[in-house]
Design a protein around this motif. Structure first.
Motif, PDB file in Angstrom:
ATOM      1  N   MET A 164       7.088  -3.760  16.484  1.00 24.40           N
ATOM      2  CA  MET A 164       5.989  -3.777  15.512  1.00 24.40           C
ATOM      3  C   MET A 164       5.843  -5.183  14.942  1.00 24.40           C
ATOM      4  SD  MET A 164       5.560  -1.448  12.034  1.00 24.40           S
ATOM      5  CE  MET A 164       5.454   0.088  12.947  1.00 24.40           C
ATOM      6  N   THR A 165       4.630  -5.688  14.915  1.00 26.64           N
ATOM      7  CA  THR A 165       4.378  -7.030  14.400  1.00 26.64           C
ATOM      8  C   THR A 165       4.461  -7.033  12.879  1.00 26.64           C
ATOM      9  OG1 THR A 165       1.997  -6.725  14.137  1.00 26.64           O
ATOM     10  CG2 THR A 165       2.804  -7.445  16.306  1.00 26.64           C
ATOM     11  N   PRO A 166       4.632  -8.241  12.248  1.00 26.26           N
ATOM     12  CA  PRO A 166       4.658  -8.308  10.780  1.00 26.26           C
ATOM     13  C   PRO A 166       3.423  -7.692  10.148  1.00 26.26           C
ATOM     14  CG  PRO A 166       5.431 -10.380  11.716  1.00 26.26           C
ATOM     15  CD  PRO A 166       4.920  -9.549  12.855  1.00 26.26           C
ATOM     16  N   ILE A 167       2.228  -7.926  10.742  1.00 26.86           N
ATOM     17  CA  ILE A 167       1.008  -7.375  10.163  1.00 26.86           C
ATOM     18  C   ILE A 167       0.998  -5.850  10.293  1.00 26.86           C
ATOM     19  CG2 ILE A 167      -1.500  -7.247  10.421  1.00 26.86           C
ATOM     20  CD1 ILE A 167      -1.506 -10.181  11.086  1.00 26.86           C
ATOM     21  N   GLU A 168       1.479  -5.338  11.422  1.00 30.44           N
ATOM     22  CA  GLU A 168       1.557  -3.893  11.585  1.00 30.44           C
ATOM     23  C   GLU A 168       2.538  -3.281  10.595  1.00 30.44           C
ATOM     24  OE1 GLU A 168       0.553  -3.398  16.360  1.00 30.44           O
ATOM     25  OE2 GLU A 168       2.605  -3.755  15.694  1.00 30.44           O
ATOM     26  N   GLN A 169       3.636  -3.995  10.314  1.00 33.05           N
ATOM     27  CA  GLN A 169       4.599  -3.518   9.333  1.00 33.05           C
ATOM     28  C   GLN A 169       3.953  -3.407   7.958  1.00 33.05           C
ATOM     29  OE1 GLN A 169       7.769  -6.333   9.575  1.00 33.05           O
ATOM     30  NE2 GLN A 169       8.625  -5.471  11.444  1.00 33.05           N
ATOM     31  N   ILE A 170       3.156  -4.404   7.594  1.00 27.50           N
ATOM     32  CA  ILE A 170       2.514  -4.394   6.287  1.00 27.50           C
ATOM     33  C   ILE A 170       1.457  -3.300   6.218  1.00 27.50           C
ATOM     34  CG2 ILE A 170       1.008  -5.759   4.763  1.00 27.50           C
ATOM     35  CD1 ILE A 170       2.577  -8.204   5.631  1.00 27.50           C
ATOM     36  N   ALA A 171       0.793  -3.047   7.342  1.00 26.96           N
ATOM     37  CA  ALA A 171      -0.256  -2.027   7.364  1.00 26.96           C
ATOM     38  C   ALA A 171       0.323  -0.614   7.312  1.00 26.96           C
ATOM     39  CB  ALA A 171      -1.111  -2.195   8.616  1.00 26.96           C
ATOM     40  N   ALA A 172       1.631  -0.474   7.535  1.00 26.26           N
ATOM     41  CA  ALA A 172       2.255   0.841   7.515  1.00 26.26           C
ATOM     42  C   ALA A 172       2.183   1.433   6.106  1.00 26.26           C
ATOM     43  CB  ALA A 172       3.710   0.737   7.968  1.00 26.26           C
ATOM     44  N   PRO A 173       2.271   2.771   5.986  1.00 26.77           N
ATOM     45  CA  PRO A 173       2.146   3.418   4.673  1.00 26.77           C
ATOM     46  C   PRO A 173       3.365   3.174   3.792  1.00 26.77           C
ATOM     47  CG  PRO A 173       2.681   5.041   6.356  1.00 26.77           C
ATOM     48  CD  PRO A 173       2.424   3.751   7.078  1.00 26.77           C
ATOM     49  N   VAL A 174       3.350   2.104   3.013  1.00 25.03           N
ATOM     50  CA  VAL A 174       4.428   1.792   2.076  1.00 25.03           C
ATOM     51  C   VAL A 174       3.804   1.545   0.715  1.00 25.03           C
ATOM     52  CG1 VAL A 174       5.963   0.818   3.820  1.00 25.03           C
ATOM     53  CG2 VAL A 174       4.302  -0.652   2.688  1.00 25.03           C
ATOM     54  N   ALA A 175       4.633   1.468  -0.296  1.00 27.96           N
ATOM     55  CA  ALA A 175       4.158   1.275  -1.658  1.00 27.96           C
ATOM     56  C   ALA A 175       3.418  -0.047  -1.793  1.00 27.96           C
ATOM     57  CB  ALA A 175       5.346   1.311  -2.622  1.00 27.96           C
ATOM     58  N   VAL A 176       2.485  -0.087  -2.750  1.00 30.57           N
ATOM     59  CA  VAL A 176       1.709  -1.301  -2.986  1.00 30.57           C
ATOM     60  C   VAL A 176       2.636  -2.476  -3.269  1.00 30.57           C
ATOM     61  CG1 VAL A 176       0.112  -2.420  -4.603  1.00 30.57           C
ATOM     62  CG2 VAL A 176      -0.346  -0.105  -3.794  1.00 30.57           C
ATOM     63  N   GLU A 177       3.673  -2.247  -4.079  1.00 30.14           N
ATOM     64  CA  GLU A 177       4.598  -3.330  -4.424  1.00 30.14           C
ATOM     65  C   GLU A 177       5.285  -3.876  -3.185  1.00 30.14           C
ATOM     66  OE1 GLU A 177       4.557  -0.364  -5.754  1.00 30.14           O
ATOM     67  OE2 GLU A 177       4.001  -0.632  -7.871  1.00 30.14           O
ATOM     68  N   ASP A 178       5.651  -2.975  -2.260  1.00 28.95           N
ATOM     69  CA  ASP A 178       6.321  -3.411  -1.040  1.00 28.95           C
ATOM     70  C   ASP A 178       5.383  -4.209  -0.145  1.00 28.95           C
ATOM     71  OD1 ASP A 178       8.640  -2.182  -1.858  1.00 28.95           O
ATOM     72  OD2 ASP A 178       8.255  -0.326  -0.745  1.00 28.95           O
ATOM     73  N   ARG A 179       4.126  -3.770  -0.065  1.00 26.84           N
ATOM     74  CA  ARG A 179       3.151  -4.514   0.742  1.00 26.84           C
ATOM     75  C   ARG A 179       2.940  -5.904   0.165  1.00 26.84           C
ATOM     76  NH1 ARG A 179      -1.896  -0.569   2.468  1.00 26.84           N
ATOM     77  NH2 ARG A 179      -0.692   1.125   3.363  1.00 26.84           N
ATOM     78  N   ALA A 180       2.785  -5.961  -1.146  1.00 23.28           N
ATOM     79  CA  ALA A 180       2.584  -7.254  -1.800  1.00 23.28           C
ATOM     80  C   ALA A 180       3.777  -8.164  -1.565  1.00 23.28           C
ATOM     81  CB  ALA A 180       2.337  -7.056  -3.297  1.00 23.28           C
ATOM     82  N   ALA A 181       4.987  -7.613  -1.634  1.00 25.67           N
ATOM     83  CA  ALA A 181       6.197  -8.412  -1.432  1.00 25.67           C
ATOM     84  C   ALA A 181       6.260  -8.948  -0.006  1.00 25.67           C
ATOM     85  CB  ALA A 181       7.441  -7.572  -1.739  1.00 25.67           C
ATOM     86  N   MET A 182       5.869  -8.128   0.970  1.00 22.10           N
ATOM     87  CA  MET A 182       5.905  -8.579   2.359  1.00 22.10           C
ATOM     88  C   MET A 182       4.864  -9.675   2.605  1.00 22.10           C
ATOM     89  SD  MET A 182       6.742  -5.201   4.707  1.00 22.10           S
ATOM     90  CE  MET A 182       5.712  -4.014   3.838  1.00 22.10           C
ATOM     91  N   ILE A 183       3.671  -9.515   2.036  1.00 18.56           N
ATOM     92  CA  ILE A 183       2.656 -10.562   2.175  1.00 18.56           C
ATOM     93  C   ILE A 183       3.130 -11.846   1.515  1.00 18.56           C
ATOM     94  CG2 ILE A 183       0.313 -11.239   1.526  1.00 18.56           C
ATOM     95  CD1 ILE A 183      -0.462  -8.279   1.745  1.00 18.56           C
TER      96      ILE A 183
END
Length: 240
Positions: free
Chosen positions: A1-20
């Motif tokens: 899974m690519t980094p962008i696909e990982q971020i697009a996965a269903p995770v909490a908003v805080e986790d998505r923001a942290a990954m970005i």
């Protein structure tokens, strides 16, 4: 899974923001995003398939770290540290890192020493390479040595603060570095590790101060005058 696909996965908003935030931070430190680059919320959101709210949270975190600057009605930009910003970053490191060395010398284990040696071997490999990408990776690897020192010291608050200082230092080095005293820096790291192995925190602290001096000496952070264009370009006026 690519980094962008990982971020697009269903995770909490805080986790998505942290990954970005982490992906943008790496791109900034590695100079894949140059100082002054505009970080458009819509474009970043489209790239990572997230809302502007998530992107804004990531950018705010980077602004808190000093890696992004925000301007009213203009948006967010990769920070362009001034010479004074650079001086303050290294002044802060001089205050903090000798104390970390004292704590690390008391707590260091055989496993920690092997982690340090692994990083030194990686630095050696990068020193043997050439080109901008190798130089960027080397700056990153050098920062990792100092972050490991903070983790070994065992102070979570200072460790997080060092993450910010090392990130800012990497941006400053990439922006203001001249010849690149890479081999000196690598030799310094080896000497610091030797002192830590002997559990001599005071010596490790002195070596760290010497090392920070090495880094700052290689920076061109002189204050420059705001000269008229003709003078800045050293063009002599034409004779009448």
């Amino acid at each position: 899974m690519t980094p962008i696909e990982q971020i697009a996965a269903p995770v909490a908003v805080e986790d998505r923001a942290a990954m970005i935030r982490d992906h943008l931070r790496d791109a900034i430190i590695d100079r894949r995003l140059a100082p002054g680059t505009k970080l458009n919320e819509v474009e970043v959101g489209r790239l990572f398939n997230v809302s502007r709210t998530v992107v804004r949270e990531a950018l705010q975190a980077l602004a808190f770290e000093g890696l992004v600057s925000t301007e009213r009605n203009r948006g967010a930009f990769v920070a362009s540290p001034t010479p004074e910003d650079a001086r303050q970053v290294f002044a802060s490191r001089r205050l903090i890192e000798p104390g970390l060395a004292l704590a690390a010398a008391e707590r260091i284990t055989a496993h920690d020493i092997e982690d340090f040696r692994h990083r030194l071997r990686h630095e050696s490999q990068l020193l043997a390479e050439r080109g901008p990408s190798a130089r960027r990776a080397e700056i990153h690897a050098s920062g990792d040595f100092h972050l490991l020192l903070a983790r070994v010291a065992g102070n979570a608050v200072l460790s997080r603060f060092m993450e910010e200082l090392v990130a800012r230092s990497s941006l400053v080095i990439a922006l203001y570095g001249r010849s690149g005293t890479s081999s000196c820096g690598h030799a310094d790291h080896g000497s610091i590790l030797a002192a830590l192995e002997q559990r001599d925190g005071k010596l490790a602290g002195r070596l760290l101060l010497h090392h920070i001096d090495h880094i700052e000496t290689d920076l061109d952070i002189r204050d420059t005058e705001n000269l008229p264009l003709r003078e800045a370009l050293a063009i002599a006026p034409r004779e009448a």
